[in-house]
Scaffold this motif. Structure first.
Motif, mmCIF file in Angstrom:
data_model
loop_
_atom_site.group_PDB
_atom_site.id
_atom_site.type_symbol
_atom_site.label_atom_id
_atom_site.label_comp_id
_atom_site.label_asym_id
_atom_site.label_seq_id
_atom_site.Cartn_x
_atom_site.Cartn_y
_atom_site.Cartn_z
ATOM 1 N N PRO A 89 10.070 -2.642 -41.528
ATOM 2 C CA PRO A 89 10.478 -1.305 -41.985
ATOM 3 C C PRO A 89 10.687 -0.360 -40.805
ATOM 4 N N GLU A 90 10.309 -0.797 -39.605
ATOM 5 C CA GLU A 90 10.466 0.005 -38.387
ATOM 6 C C GLU A 90 10.283 -0.934 -37.198
ATOM 7 N N PHE A 91 10.609 -0.461 -35.996
ATOM 8 C CA PHE A 91 10.534 -1.326 -34.822
ATOM 9 C C PHE A 91 9.179 -1.315 -34.116
ATOM 10 N N PHE A 119 14.294 -2.344 -43.249
ATOM 11 C CA PHE A 119 14.294 -2.341 -44.711
ATOM 12 C C PHE A 119 13.169 -1.464 -45.246
ATOM 13 N N ARG A 120 13.552 -0.509 -46.083
ATOM 14 C CA ARG A 120 12.528 0.307 -46.758
ATOM 15 C C ARG A 120 12.992 0.496 -48.197
ATOM 16 N N TYR A 121 12.079 0.249 -49.126
ATOM 17 C CA TYR A 121 12.424 0.389 -50.539
ATOM 18 C C TYR A 121 12.307 1.858 -50.924
ATOM 19 N N GLU A 122 13.315 2.646 -50.482
ATOM 20 C CA GLU A 122 13.315 4.087 -50.771
ATOM 21 C C GLU A 122 14.362 4.376 -51.829
ATOM 22 N N ARG A 123 14.339 5.609 -52.365
ATOM 23 C CA ARG A 123 15.380 5.980 -53.338
ATOM 24 C C ARG A 123 16.654 6.298 -52.561
ATOM 25 N N ARG A 128 20.278 7.891 -46.690
ATOM 26 C CA ARG A 128 19.028 7.131 -46.877
ATOM 27 C C ARG A 128 19.338 5.846 -47.631
ATOM 28 N N TYR A 129 19.003 4.729 -47.016
ATOM 29 C CA TYR A 129 19.364 3.429 -47.577
ATOM 30 C C TYR A 129 18.148 2.521 -47.565
ATOM 31 N N ARG A 130 18.267 1.414 -48.299
ATOM 32 C CA ARG A 130 17.162 0.437 -48.288
ATOM 33 C C ARG A 130 17.314 -0.529 -47.116
ATOM 34 N N ILE A 135 18.359 2.696 -33.641
ATOM 35 C CA ILE A 135 18.149 2.395 -32.236
ATOM 36 C C ILE A 135 16.723 2.865 -31.955
ATOM 37 N N ASN A 136 16.029 2.161 -31.112
ATOM 38 C CA ASN A 136 14.609 2.424 -30.915
ATOM 39 C C ASN A 136 14.282 2.268 -29.437
ATOM 40 N N ALA A 137 13.480 3.167 -28.893
ATOM 41 C CA ALA A 137 13.117 3.056 -27.480
ATOM 42 C C ALA A 137 11.611 3.285 -27.343
ATOM 43 N N GLU A 138 10.969 2.491 -26.514
ATOM 44 C CA GLU A 138 9.516 2.620 -26.334
ATOM 45 C C GLU A 138 9.157 2.538 -24.853
ATOM 46 N N GLY A 267 5.532 10.645 -40.517
ATOM 47 C CA GLY A 267 5.056 9.928 -41.701
ATOM 48 C C GLY A 267 4.238 8.676 -41.432
ATOM 49 N N LEU A 268 3.935 8.407 -40.164
ATOM 50 C CA LEU A 268 3.208 7.173 -39.858
ATOM 51 C C LEU A 268 1.876 7.533 -39.211
ATOM 52 N N ASP A 269 0.872 6.710 -39.473
ATOM 53 C CA ASP A 269 -0.488 7.069 -39.039
ATOM 54 C C ASP A 269 -0.754 6.877 -37.554
ATOM 55 N N ALA A 288 16.501 14.363 -40.766
ATOM 56 C CA ALA A 288 15.923 13.808 -39.523
ATOM 57 C C ALA A 288 16.866 12.768 -38.925
ATOM 58 N N VAL A 289 17.256 13.014 -37.685
ATOM 59 C CA VAL A 289 18.209 12.125 -37.033
ATOM 60 C C VAL A 289 17.470 11.188 -36.079
ATOM 61 N N LEU A 290 16.553 11.754 -35.325
ATOM 62 C CA LEU A 290 15.840 10.982 -34.293
ATOM 63 C C LEU A 290 14.410 11.485 -34.250
ATOM 64 N N VAL A 310 4.572 5.636 -25.951
ATOM 65 C CA VAL A 310 5.345 6.711 -26.589
ATOM 66 C C VAL A 310 6.771 6.207 -26.802
ATOM 67 N N GLY A 311 7.413 6.678 -27.870
ATOM 68 C CA GLY A 311 8.781 6.211 -28.120
ATOM 69 C C GLY A 311 9.426 6.966 -29.259
ATOM 70 N N PHE A 312 10.608 6.515 -29.645
ATOM 71 C CA PHE A 312 11.322 7.161 -30.755
ATOM 72 C C PHE A 312 12.316 6.202 -31.368
ATOM 73 N N ALA A 313 12.813 6.589 -32.541
ATOM 74 C CA ALA A 313 13.898 5.834 -33.164
ATOM 75 C C ALA A 313 14.879 6.812 -33.786
HETATM 76 P P1 HAM Z 1 10.939 7.230 -38.651
HETATM 77 O O1 HAM Z 1 10.875 8.726 -38.587
HETATM 78 O O2 HAM Z 1 10.349 6.553 -39.816
HETATM 79 O O3 HAM Z 1 10.274 6.716 -37.304
HETATM 80 O O4 HAM Z 1 12.463 6.779 -38.540
HETATM 81 C C1 HAM Z 1 13.276 7.207 -37.458
HETATM 82 C C2 HAM Z 1 14.684 7.545 -37.946
HETATM 83 O O5 HAM Z 1 15.221 6.450 -38.708
HETATM 84 C C3 HAM Z 1 14.741 8.714 -38.910
HETATM 85 O O6 HAM Z 1 14.757 9.939 -38.198
HETATM 86 C C4 HAM Z 1 16.083 8.455 -39.604
HETATM 87 O O7 HAM Z 1 17.156 8.907 -38.783
HETATM 88 C C5 HAM Z 1 16.113 6.953 -39.681
HETATM 89 N N1 HAM Z 1 15.720 6.459 -41.019
HETATM 90 C C6 HAM Z 1 14.475 6.293 -41.502
HETATM 91 N N2 HAM Z 1 14.499 5.814 -42.770
HETATM 92 C C7 HAM Z 1 15.803 5.671 -43.106
HETATM 93 C C8 HAM Z 1 16.505 5.210 -44.275
HETATM 94 N N3 HAM Z 1 15.851 4.789 -45.359
HETATM 95 N N4 HAM Z 1 17.860 5.225 -44.264
HETATM 96 C C9 HAM Z 1 18.534 5.634 -43.161
HETATM 97 N N5 HAM Z 1 17.934 6.072 -42.030
HETATM 98 C C10 HAM Z 1 16.593 6.097 -41.990
HETATM 99 C C11 HAM Z 1 10.102 5.407 -36.984
HETATM 100 O O8 HAM Z 1 10.660 4.490 -37.549
HETATM 101 C C12 HAM Z 1 9.217 5.203 -35.778
HETATM 102 N N6 HAM Z 1 9.042 3.750 -35.578
HETATM 103 C C13 HAM Z 1 9.841 5.858 -34.542
HETATM 104 C C14 HAM Z 1 9.056 5.634 -33.295
HETATM 105 C C15 HAM Z 1 9.328 4.764 -32.308
HETATM 106 N N7 HAM Z 1 7.913 6.237 -32.966
HETATM 107 C C16 HAM Z 1 7.498 5.788 -31.804
HETATM 108 N N8 HAM Z 1 8.339 4.878 -31.398
#
Ligand code: HAM
Length: 420
Positions: A89-91, A119-123, A128-130, A135-138, A267-269, A288-290, A310-313
């Protein structure tokens, strides 16, 4: 026109929340990924590809019991060997797992970037998609605020490279260190405990599991209570306050514009200290874009060595929605052979032109009229028309499709002529 029979229609639909990515959108995706490669290389980040599938524990143990992702959104199933696996569901958790299993602790700081589907089972709704892509950087193994500054600066640089600086704004916050969070948690439990019966059902659960997440609630009733909640800032330890000040100072030095927003809790712990988000007003609710932040405890919690990180996506679909139209793809040359000898010649001519760098559209059959229509449809800038007569005289008829001008060209002058 009906392409598929009614009874087949359901089976042939893409699964809700997933979609095929065609033409224009895929070119926008490619631009995002190209820019990511280019900008990440400037910051010394190496590419890393982790599997889409991980053991469920990788996410379950790290993202948080109270997080929506773990509770409601994971695509988890038992594989044929009886193991519980999850589509990522995330990197971050997968990157942390790869860091541990590949013994990368020897090489810290490790700076890596990745991209791919999640993949996230969201509405599902706009943006916003499932199945979506990030792109992810750490940066793993760096405890200094300078690493947070570098991560945020990289994010800002990336958005700038995509022409999105004017369309996004950056907000940052500090969640403090473990001690600040513990103090704050106690203060929140005391405060929200007084309003327990007025809180939404979700927030009552959060009160038990992670009261900080209540601050994120979109429920109207909750929002009224949240207004009077104690602030995290008042609970920072001296170290946490100093760390946040250093990050803000570093960002000012790097020239990245930002505002502090105490409501950015993410949204993550796994986060501590810095949390940040680039948002936009142009995508409706999915603004939310990044986003990202610091997660000093994650790798140790997974059983690895103590490794602050530390990182972002960023969501590629959301970035793609914000991009201006790209320059049109390079227009091809269409070949229009007439008769079997010309058909045969077309194969080698197409190859020679492609080796010279021209995209070539080789209509696969039909008469001249049909092939000329096809040439126009695929956006060709010129058609090279030839039959037995042209082959004998060693020339082609070259038609410029924008003007309709047609003239003979000697075979050995064709490439040069097409370049003009
Ligand atoms: P996140 O805020 O859950 O963070 O997701 C990062 C970005 O992914 C969101 O700002 C949004 O642009 C996109 N995103 C999330 N869910 C969806 C969805 N269902 N459909 C389309 N785009 C979506 C993370 O995932 C953390 N792992 C970021 C991170 C990396 N923190 C530290 N390192």
């Amino acid at each position: 026109m009906k392409y598929i029979r009614e009874e087949m229609a359901k089976d042939l639909r893409a699964v809700r929340g997933t979609h095929d990515i065609l033409d224009g959108e895929i070119r926008r995706f490619d631009r995002v990924i190209d820019a990511t490669r280019r900008v990440c290389a400037l910051y010394g980040f190496e590419p890393l590809a982790t599997p889409i599938l991980e053991f469920t524990d990788v996410f379950k143990r790290t993202l948080g019991d109270a997080s929506d992702i773990v509770n409601k959104e994971m695509y988890t199933f038992e594989d044929r060997g009886g193991d519980s696996v999850t589509l990522r569901p995330e990197f971050t958790a997968g990157v942390a797992r790869a860091f541990i299993t590949n013994g990368l602790a020897q090489r810290v700081p490790v700076k890596v970037y990745s991209h791919g589907p999640l993949f996230r089972y969201e509405r599902p709704q706009k943006g916003r998609y499932r199945q979506f892509h990030q792109i992810n950087a750490e940066i793993l193994g760096a405890a200094e605020p300078a690493a947070d500054v570098e991560a945020v600066t990289l994010g800002a640089h990336l958005l700038d490279a995509l022409g999105l600086t004017g369309k996004t704004k950056l907000e940052i916050n500090s969640l403090g260190n473990a001690e600040s969070r513990e103090r704050y948690r106690a203060a929140l439990v005391a405060y929200f405990g007084k309003y327990k019966n007025d809180l939404s059902e979700d927030s009552r659960v959060r009160l038990e599991k992670n009261p900080l997440r209540i601050l994120d609630s979109k429920d109207e009733g909750d929002r009224k209570i949240i207004v009077g909640a104690p602030s995290l800032e008042d609970h920072y330890t001296e170290d946490a306050a100093r760390f946040f000040a250093a990050v803000r100072d570093g960002l000012e030095a790097s020239g990245v514009a930002f505002a502090v927003n105490a409501r950015i809790v993410r949204g993550l712990d796994y986060y501590c200290h810095t949390a940040f988000e680039f948002t936009t007003d142009l995508l409706g609710a999915q603004n939310a874009v990044l986003g990202g932040g610091r997660y000093d405890g994650l790798i140790e919690q997974m059983g690895g060595p103590k490794t602050p990180a530390v990182g972002f996506a960023a969501g590629i679909e959301r970035l793609a929605l914000l991009l201006e139209d790209a320059a049109a793809p390079t227009r091809p040359v269409a070949l229009v052979p007439i008769g079997p000898a010309a058909e045969r010649k077309a194969v080698s001519l197409a190859r020679a032109l492609r080796e010279d760098g021209f995209p070539v559209d080789l209509g696969f059959g039909g008469n001249v009229g049909k092939r000329m229509k096809r040439a126009a449809k695929c956006g060709a800038f010129a058609a090279v028309i030839f039959g037995d007569r042209e082959l004998e005289s060693g020339s082609y008829s070259l038609k410029r499709l924008d003007t309709g001008a047609e003239s003979p060209v000697a075979a050995d002058a064709l490439t040069e002529e097409l370049r003009t």
